[in-house]
Design a protein around this motif. Structure first.
Motif, mmCIF file in Angstrom:
data_model
loop_
_atom_site.group_PDB
_atom_site.id
_atom_site.type_symbol
_atom_site.label_atom_id
_atom_site.label_comp_id
_atom_site.label_asym_id
_atom_site.label_seq_id
_atom_site.Cartn_x
_atom_site.Cartn_y
_atom_site.Cartn_z
ATOM 1 N N THR A 63 1.106 -1.347 -0.148
ATOM 2 C CA THR A 63 0.109 -0.033 0.080
ATOM 3 C C THR A 63 0.659 1.164 -0.023
ATOM 4 O O THR A 63 2.172 0.906 0.587
ATOM 5 C CB THR A 63 -0.906 -0.080 1.100
ATOM 6 O OG1 THR A 63 -0.033 -0.215 2.389
ATOM 7 C CG2 THR A 63 -2.328 -0.903 0.978
ATOM 8 N N VAL A 64 -0.221 2.575 -0.434
ATOM 9 C CA VAL A 64 0.586 3.412 -0.501
ATOM 10 C C VAL A 64 -0.013 4.157 0.954
ATOM 11 O O VAL A 64 -0.999 4.583 1.043
ATOM 12 C CB VAL A 64 0.422 4.808 -1.708
ATOM 13 C CG1 VAL A 64 0.670 5.670 -1.559
ATOM 14 C CG2 VAL A 64 0.938 3.880 -2.584
ATOM 15 N N GLY A 65 0.546 3.794 1.679
ATOM 16 C CA GLY A 65 0.096 4.622 3.446
ATOM 17 C C GLY A 65 -0.505 3.408 4.370
ATOM 18 O O GLY A 65 0.274 2.334 3.903
ATOM 19 N N PRO A 66 -0.824 3.387 5.842
ATOM 20 C CA PRO A 66 -0.644 2.543 6.392
ATOM 21 C C PRO A 66 -1.613 0.882 5.605
ATOM 22 O O PRO A 66 -2.922 1.090 4.934
ATOM 23 C CB PRO A 66 -2.042 3.763 7.254
ATOM 24 C CG PRO A 66 -1.100 4.718 8.105
ATOM 25 C CD PRO A 66 -0.797 5.072 6.102
ATOM 26 N N VAL A 67 -1.636 0.036 6.347
ATOM 27 C CA VAL A 67 -2.220 -0.576 5.070
ATOM 28 C C VAL A 67 -3.730 -1.033 5.876
ATOM 29 O O VAL A 67 -4.662 -1.300 4.274
ATOM 30 C CB VAL A 67 -1.522 -2.034 6.200
ATOM 31 C CG1 VAL A 67 -2.095 -3.292 5.401
ATOM 32 C CG2 VAL A 67 -0.183 -2.718 5.458
ATOM 33 N N ASP A 68 -3.864 -0.785 6.545
ATOM 34 C CA ASP A 68 -5.402 -0.832 7.190
ATOM 35 C C ASP A 68 -6.377 0.328 6.707
ATOM 36 O O ASP A 68 -7.500 0.416 6.367
ATOM 37 C CB ASP A 68 -5.797 -1.119 8.547
ATOM 38 C CG ASP A 68 -5.253 -1.825 8.975
ATOM 39 O OD1 ASP A 68 -5.422 -2.978 7.978
ATOM 40 O OD2 ASP A 68 -5.162 -2.299 10.452
ATOM 41 N N SER A 69 -5.721 1.368 6.759
ATOM 42 C CA SER A 69 -6.118 2.450 5.525
ATOM 43 C C SER A 69 -6.218 3.121 4.930
ATOM 44 O O SER A 69 -6.951 4.348 3.995
ATOM 45 C CB SER A 69 -6.400 3.647 7.015
ATOM 46 O OG SER A 69 -4.506 4.078 7.371
ATOM 47 N N GLN A 116 4.707 12.227 0.591
ATOM 48 C CA GLN A 116 4.646 13.493 -0.844
ATOM 49 C C GLN A 116 3.365 13.089 -1.593
ATOM 50 O O GLN A 116 2.995 14.278 -2.594
ATOM 51 C CB GLN A 116 5.196 12.978 -1.854
ATOM 52 C CG GLN A 116 7.022 13.762 -1.525
ATOM 53 C CD GLN A 116 7.961 13.435 -2.109
ATOM 54 O OE1 GLN A 116 7.100 12.888 -3.489
ATOM 55 N NE2 GLN A 116 9.482 13.848 -2.525
ATOM 56 N N ARG A 117 2.336 12.223 -0.612
ATOM 57 C CA ARG A 117 1.151 12.718 -1.140
ATOM 58 C C ARG A 117 0.743 12.120 -3.005
ATOM 59 O O ARG A 117 -0.076 12.391 -3.590
ATOM 60 C CB ARG A 117 -0.172 13.601 -1.166
ATOM 61 C CG ARG A 117 0.005 14.064 0.771
ATOM 62 C CD ARG A 117 -0.910 14.539 1.093
ATOM 63 N NE ARG A 117 -1.162 14.754 2.522
ATOM 64 C CZ ARG A 117 -1.777 15.115 2.938
ATOM 65 N NH1 ARG A 117 -2.991 16.497 2.433
ATOM 66 N NH2 ARG A 117 -1.573 15.810 4.127
ATOM 67 N N THR A 118 1.886 11.387 -3.589
ATOM 68 C CA THR A 118 1.679 11.087 -4.586
ATOM 69 C C THR A 118 0.842 9.763 -5.093
ATOM 70 O O THR A 118 0.431 9.042 -4.363
ATOM 71 C CB THR A 118 2.808 10.043 -4.522
ATOM 72 O OG1 THR A 118 4.558 11.088 -4.980
ATOM 73 C CG2 THR A 118 3.485 9.447 -6.501
ATOM 74 N N GLN A 119 -0.065 10.357 -6.646
ATOM 75 C CA GLN A 119 -1.321 9.055 -6.319
ATOM 76 C C GLN A 119 -0.735 7.945 -7.305
ATOM 77 O O GLN A 119 0.514 7.952 -7.771
ATOM 78 C CB GLN A 119 -2.190 10.143 -7.923
ATOM 79 C CG GLN A 119 -2.730 11.439 -7.125
ATOM 80 C CD GLN A 119 -3.751 11.347 -5.995
ATOM 81 O OE1 GLN A 119 -4.902 10.300 -6.074
ATOM 82 N NE2 GLN A 119 -3.602 11.782 -4.854
ATOM 83 N N ILE A 120 -1.493 7.740 -7.167
ATOM 84 C CA ILE A 120 -1.051 6.064 -7.252
ATOM 85 C C ILE A 120 -1.009 5.810 -9.519
ATOM 86 O O ILE A 120 0.560 5.204 -9.088
ATOM 87 C CB ILE A 120 -2.673 4.347 -7.088
ATOM 88 C CG1 ILE A 120 -1.599 2.656 -7.640
ATOM 89 C CG2 ILE A 120 -3.962 4.857 -8.388
ATOM 90 C CD1 ILE A 120 -0.767 3.507 -6.607
#
Length: 303
Positions: free
Chosen positions: A145-151, A288-292
């Motif tokens: 994931t990009v970010g924490p797995v659960d969220s 960096q809040r990069t989009q997928i």
């Protein structure tokens, strides 16, 4: 890095929406995406670090020879089983051979696979019900994931970009699953249709640059492992809607790797994204809040 930017007028949007073979395509007004240039890998890299690569199942590997070069495609049946299997059926019947890329829009996509026009309406299979999303078990189909797995609402699976409901919602859903789908990033293979959401059949399109406005509306089923540059070089249609194309580029042939003689069968390897290198890259993307779709495509090597 290269920057892709496009601006579309209201009139152009209306023109795109009134496409002939497929309706509903819209170019994103003011969309801008930055994509890092991909690093070139070879079999020497695979052999040096085999644990960092996975071999693609030949049953899901499509070798597409076009008048502009080769495109290798991996299908992902878990996200759209009916569409993936029907695509394989058309490939195995040789019905994509000699079909033109009859609609191509700059900065958007290349559409082909008009089996009816090339080989006759009697060769067509039945249209399919939409598979825009699928129900995913986070435990059985885990994302990097990009970010924490659960969220996290995006990540990578087998090298495919994936957008999803956050994993924690699985505990609250009746079936213990979350809704997920492949976003229409560069290189994604998707299914053309008419206004009827359940009309997808033989025609397909490959995203050349930007197509996320199609998410949740069209059935994505695979991605180009190699040959994105080929997709981007396919002859464009002269009008904003991508029609008509004189002397269009064509699919010379399409084959399933599994059907080719073992001694000449191409093998494809995709870089794993559960490695320390990719975990660092995904953590940086989150920071960096990069989009997928702004991540560089996951590298692949075809031997």
């Amino acid at each position: 890095k290269r920057t892709i930017a496009g601006e579309v007028s209201e009139m152009t949007l209306r023109t795109l929406l009134s496409g002939l073979a497929v309706t509903g395509f819209v170019a994103c007004a003011g969309a801008q995406t930055e994509i890092e240039e991909a690093v070139t890998y070879t079999m020497a890299d695979v052999e040096a670090s085999p644990e960092a690569w996975r071999e693609v199942d030949p049953e899901n590997l499509v070798i597409m020879e076009t008048s502009k070069g080769q495109i290798t495609i991996e299908l992902l049946p878990v996200v759209a089983p009916a569409h993936a299997e029907q695509f394989k059926a058309y490939v195995r019947a040789g019905l994509y051979d000699e079909t033109p890329f009859h609609r191509v829009i700059q900065g958007f996509m290349a559409q082909g696979g008009d089996v009816a026009a090339t080989h006759g309406p009697d060769k067509m299979l039945e249209p399919l019900e939409a598979e825009f999303t699928f129900r995913r078990n986070p435990a059985e189909t885990p994302l990097n994931t990009v970010g924490p797995v659960d969220s996290a609402d995006a990540g990578l699976y087998f090298g495919f970009p994936m957008t999803t409901q956050p994993g924690f919602l699985a505990e609250m859903s009746k079936d213990g699953l979350v809704e997920s789908w492949i976003p229409h990033c560069p290189g994604i293979l998707s299914s053309a249709r008419t206004d009827d959401v359940n009309s997808a059949n033989a025609q397909f399109f490959l995203i050349s640059d930007e197509g996320q406005h199609l998410d949740y509306k069209y059935t994505a089923k695979g991605r180009a492992l190699t040959g994105l540059d080929v997709v981007q070089s396919i002859k464009l249609g002269p009008r904003p809607d991508g029609f008509p194309i004189a002397n269009p580029d064509v699919v010379i042939s399409a084959s399933m790797a599994a059907d080719l003689p073992e001694e000449t069968r191409p093998k494809a390897y995709v870089q794993r994204t559960d490695t320390a290198e990719w975990q660092e890259r995904l953590a940086e993307a989150d920071a960096q809040r990069t989009q997928i779709c702004d991540l560089p495509p996951v590298p692949a090597v075809v031997e």
